[in-house]
Design a protein around this motif. Structure first.
Motif, PDB file in Angstrom:
ATOM      1  N   VAL A   1       0.915  -1.374  -0.134  1.00  0.00           N
ATOM      2  CA  VAL A   1      -0.185   0.043  -0.185  1.00  0.00           C
ATOM      3  C   VAL A   1       0.982   1.273   0.067  1.00  0.00           C
ATOM      4  CG1 VAL A   1      -0.037   0.219   2.745  1.00  0.00           C
ATOM      5  CG2 VAL A   1      -1.730   1.265   1.416  1.00  0.00           C
ATOM      6  N   ALA A   2       0.633   2.611  -0.978  1.00  0.00           N
ATOM      7  CA  ALA A   2       1.076   3.366  -0.347  1.00  0.00           C
ATOM      8  C   ALA A   2       1.612   4.204   0.656  1.00  0.00           C
ATOM      9  CB  ALA A   2       0.860   4.102  -1.767  1.00  0.00           C
ATOM     10  N   ASP A   3       2.439   4.967   0.537  1.00  0.00           N
ATOM     11  CA  ASP A   3       2.112   5.695   2.072  1.00  0.00           C
ATOM     12  C   ASP A   3       1.881   7.042   1.682  1.00  0.00           C
ATOM     13  OD1 ASP A   3       3.585   6.743   4.013  1.00  0.00           O
ATOM     14  OD2 ASP A   3       5.854   6.226   4.092  1.00  0.00           O
ATOM     15  N   PRO A   4       1.653   8.049   2.331  1.00  0.00           N
ATOM     16  CA  PRO A   4       1.663   9.712   1.654  1.00  0.00           C
ATOM     17  C   PRO A   4       2.567  10.089   1.929  1.00  0.00           C
ATOM     18  CG  PRO A   4      -0.652   8.454   3.580  1.00  0.00           C
ATOM     19  CD  PRO A   4       0.528   7.223   3.655  1.00  0.00           C
ATOM     20  N   ALA A   5       3.276   9.871   2.852  1.00  0.00           N
ATOM     21  CA  ALA A   5       4.451  10.643   2.351  1.00  0.00           C
ATOM     22  C   ALA A   5       6.258   9.770   2.054  1.00  0.00           C
ATOM     23  CB  ALA A   5       5.380   9.933   4.448  1.00  0.00           C
ATOM     24  N   GLY A   6       5.742   9.435   0.900  1.00  0.00           N
ATOM     25  CA  GLY A   6       6.439   8.645  -0.147  1.00  0.00           C
ATOM     26  C   GLY A   6       6.635   7.369   0.287  1.00  0.00           C
ATOM     27  N   GLY A   7       6.929   6.235  -0.519  1.00  0.00           N
ATOM     28  CA  GLY A   7       7.231   4.696  -0.848  1.00  0.00           C
ATOM     29  C   GLY A   7       6.067   4.297  -0.725  1.00  0.00           C
ATOM     30  N   CYS A   8       5.985   2.649   0.368  1.00  0.00           N
ATOM     31  CA  CYS A   8       5.581   2.158   0.246  1.00  0.00           C
ATOM     32  C   CYS A   8       5.303   1.249   1.785  1.00  0.00           C
ATOM     33  CB  CYS A   8       5.120   1.096  -0.897  1.00  0.00           C
ATOM     34  SG  CYS A   8       4.109   1.946  -1.900  1.00  0.00           S
ATOM     35  N   TRP A   9       4.720   0.613   2.537  1.00  0.00           N
ATOM     36  CA  TRP A   9       4.175  -0.259   3.191  1.00  0.00           C
ATOM     37  C   TRP A   9       3.890  -1.537   2.747  1.00  0.00           C
ATOM     38  CZ3 TRP A   9       6.267   0.717   8.166  1.00  0.00           C
ATOM     39  CH2 TRP A   9       6.241   1.767   8.243  1.00  0.00           C
ATOM     40  N   PHE A  10       4.465  -2.344   3.612  1.00  0.00           N
ATOM     41  CA  PHE A  10       4.435  -4.149   2.859  1.00  0.00           C
ATOM     42  C   PHE A  10       4.278  -5.024   3.884  1.00  0.00           C
ATOM     43  CE2 PHE A  10       8.660  -3.675   1.834  1.00  0.00           C
ATOM     44  CZ  PHE A  10       9.314  -3.972   2.539  1.00  0.00           C
TER      45      PHE A  10
ATOM     46  N   GLY B   1      -3.047  -8.427   4.351  1.00  0.00           N
ATOM     47  CA  GLY B   1      -3.338  -7.324   3.836  1.00  0.00           C
ATOM     48  C   GLY B   1      -2.909  -5.789   4.402  1.00  0.00           C
ATOM     49  N   ILE B   2      -2.891  -4.948   3.865  1.00  0.00           N
ATOM     50  CA  ILE B   2      -1.928  -4.233   4.341  1.00  0.00           C
ATOM     51  C   ILE B   2      -3.106  -3.060   3.855  1.00  0.00           C
ATOM     52  CG2 ILE B   2      -0.211  -3.621   2.696  1.00  0.00           C
ATOM     53  CD1 ILE B   2       1.265  -3.207   5.328  1.00  0.00           C
ATOM     54  N   ALA B   3      -3.066  -1.750   5.179  1.00  0.00           N
ATOM     55  CA  ALA B   3      -3.599  -0.507   4.895  1.00  0.00           C
ATOM     56  C   ALA B   3      -3.065   0.690   5.473  1.00  0.00           C
ATOM     57  CB  ALA B   3      -5.283  -0.451   5.222  1.00  0.00           C
ATOM     58  N   VAL B   4      -2.971   1.917   5.679  1.00  0.00           N
ATOM     59  CA  VAL B   4      -1.908   3.232   6.093  1.00  0.00           C
ATOM     60  C   VAL B   4      -3.829   3.815   6.464  1.00  0.00           C
ATOM     61  CG1 VAL B   4      -0.874   4.794   6.572  1.00  0.00           C
ATOM     62  CG2 VAL B   4       0.268   3.009   5.020  1.00  0.00           C
ATOM     63  N   ALA B   5      -4.153   4.058   8.213  1.00  0.00           N
ATOM     64  CA  ALA B   5      -5.219   4.611   8.192  1.00  0.00           C
ATOM     65  C   ALA B   5      -5.282   6.031   8.308  1.00  0.00           C
ATOM     66  CB  ALA B   5      -5.478   4.656   9.730  1.00  0.00           C
ATOM     67  N   LEU B   6      -6.120   7.325   8.255  1.00  0.00           N
ATOM     68  CA  LEU B   6      -5.929   8.900   7.494  1.00  0.00           C
ATOM     69  C   LEU B   6      -5.163   9.097   8.664  1.00  0.00           C
ATOM     70  CD1 LEU B   6      -9.771   9.568   7.307  1.00  0.00           C
ATOM     71  CD2 LEU B   6      -7.960   8.935   5.609  1.00  0.00           C
ATOM     72  N   ASP B   7      -4.396   8.578  10.032  1.00  0.00           N
ATOM     73  CA  ASP B   7      -3.616   8.913  11.006  1.00  0.00           C
ATOM     74  C   ASP B   7      -2.363   9.174  10.679  1.00  0.00           C
ATOM     75  OD1 ASP B   7      -3.656   6.627  11.622  1.00  0.00           O
ATOM     76  OD2 ASP B   7      -4.374   7.732  13.620  1.00  0.00           O
ATOM     77  N   GLY B   8      -1.616   7.712   9.325  1.00  0.00           N
ATOM     78  CA  GLY B   8      -0.698   7.525   9.314  1.00  0.00           C
ATOM     79  C   GLY B   8      -0.218   6.012   9.768  1.00  0.00           C
ATOM     80  N   THR B   9      -1.237   5.787  10.645  1.00  0.00           N
ATOM     81  CA  THR B   9      -0.979   4.089  11.479  1.00  0.00           C
ATOM     82  C   THR B   9      -1.088   3.290   9.996  1.00  0.00           C
ATOM     83  OG1 THR B   9      -1.931   4.647  13.687  1.00  0.00           O
ATOM     84  CG2 THR B   9      -2.217   2.487  12.991  1.00  0.00           C
TER      85      THR B   9
ATOM     86  N   LEU C   1       1.030  -0.576  13.576  1.00  0.00           N
ATOM     87  CA  LEU C   1       2.096   0.090  13.941  1.00  0.00           C
ATOM     88  C   LEU C   1       2.021   1.342  13.612  1.00  0.00           C
ATOM     89  CD1 LEU C   1       5.504  -0.148  13.518  1.00  0.00           C
ATOM     90  CD2 LEU C   1       5.158  -0.455  10.854  1.00  0.00           C
ATOM     91  N   VAL C   2       2.048   2.503  14.648  1.00  0.00           N
ATOM     92  CA  VAL C   2       2.362   3.641  14.150  1.00  0.00           C
ATOM     93  C   VAL C   2       3.940   4.051  13.841  1.00  0.00           C
ATOM     94  CG1 VAL C   2       2.100   6.399  15.528  1.00  0.00           C
ATOM     95  CG2 VAL C   2       0.326   3.441  15.964  1.00  0.00           C
TER      96      VAL C   2
END
Length: 165
Positions: free
Chosen positions: A102-111, A142-150, A163-164
């Motif tokens: 999933v895309a990281d809103p700050a750049g790059g990706c989480w996996f 599965g993976i997701a990034v919440a609106l707060d970046g978690t 993960l925060v």
């Protein structure tokens, strides 16, 4: 009405799908070792990956104008631009079996690193960070990034890891 579009022949193994920055649908072809694109008119383009037998599965549109994907069989994260330029980033642990991205809103990706029991992050230039999960053999999928970046990953053991960063 529902229709089907042939993407790469029998056994190609279409898996993940996402909308790209160009408005087209981008998808992984697990068994064919390729990334595909379907434009709004239904035309299909297939981009073979440089690594044979890579087994791409998850795919996500990044915040950098490219698409990011994971190669479960090769232990790599890949990046493809809308014009088809591909770059692969080998994980330090090639047996980690990356599964979802999933895309990281700050750049790059989480996996997720399914076989290594970790969550990983790759920056735009291929720098990795890894976070071990507290429960052994939890098998993150599965993976997701919440609106707060978690960052949240669902686990085969029946839980959700948070993960925060």
């Amino acid at each position: 009405m529902i229709g089907e579009i042939s993407v790469a022949g029998p056994g190609a193994g279409p898996y993940g799908v996402t909308t790209g920055p160009d408005g087209a649908l981008w998808f992984t072809l697990n068994q064919a070792g390729a990334i595909g694109r379907i434009d709004l008119g239904g035309a299909v383009t297939v981009h073979e990956l440089p690594t044979a037998g890579a087994g791409p599965v998850g795919i996500a549109a990044g915040t950098d104008g490219a698409l990011w994907f994971v190669e479960i069989a090769a232990g790599q994260v890949g990046r493809i631009t809308p014009d088809g330029a591909i770059r692969e980033f080998p994980l330090p642990d090639r047996g980690a079996r990356p599964h979802a991205i999933v895309a990281d809103p700050a750049g790059g990706c989480w996996f997720t690193e399914w076989a290594a029991n970790r969550i990983g992050h790759v920056g735009p230039h291929g720098v990795f960070r890894h976070y071990d999960l507290p429960t052994p053999a939890s098998e993150p999928h599965g993976i997701a990034v919440a609106l707060d970046g978690t960052v949240c990953a669902v686990l085969e053991t029946g839980g959700v890891a948070r993960l925060v960063p």
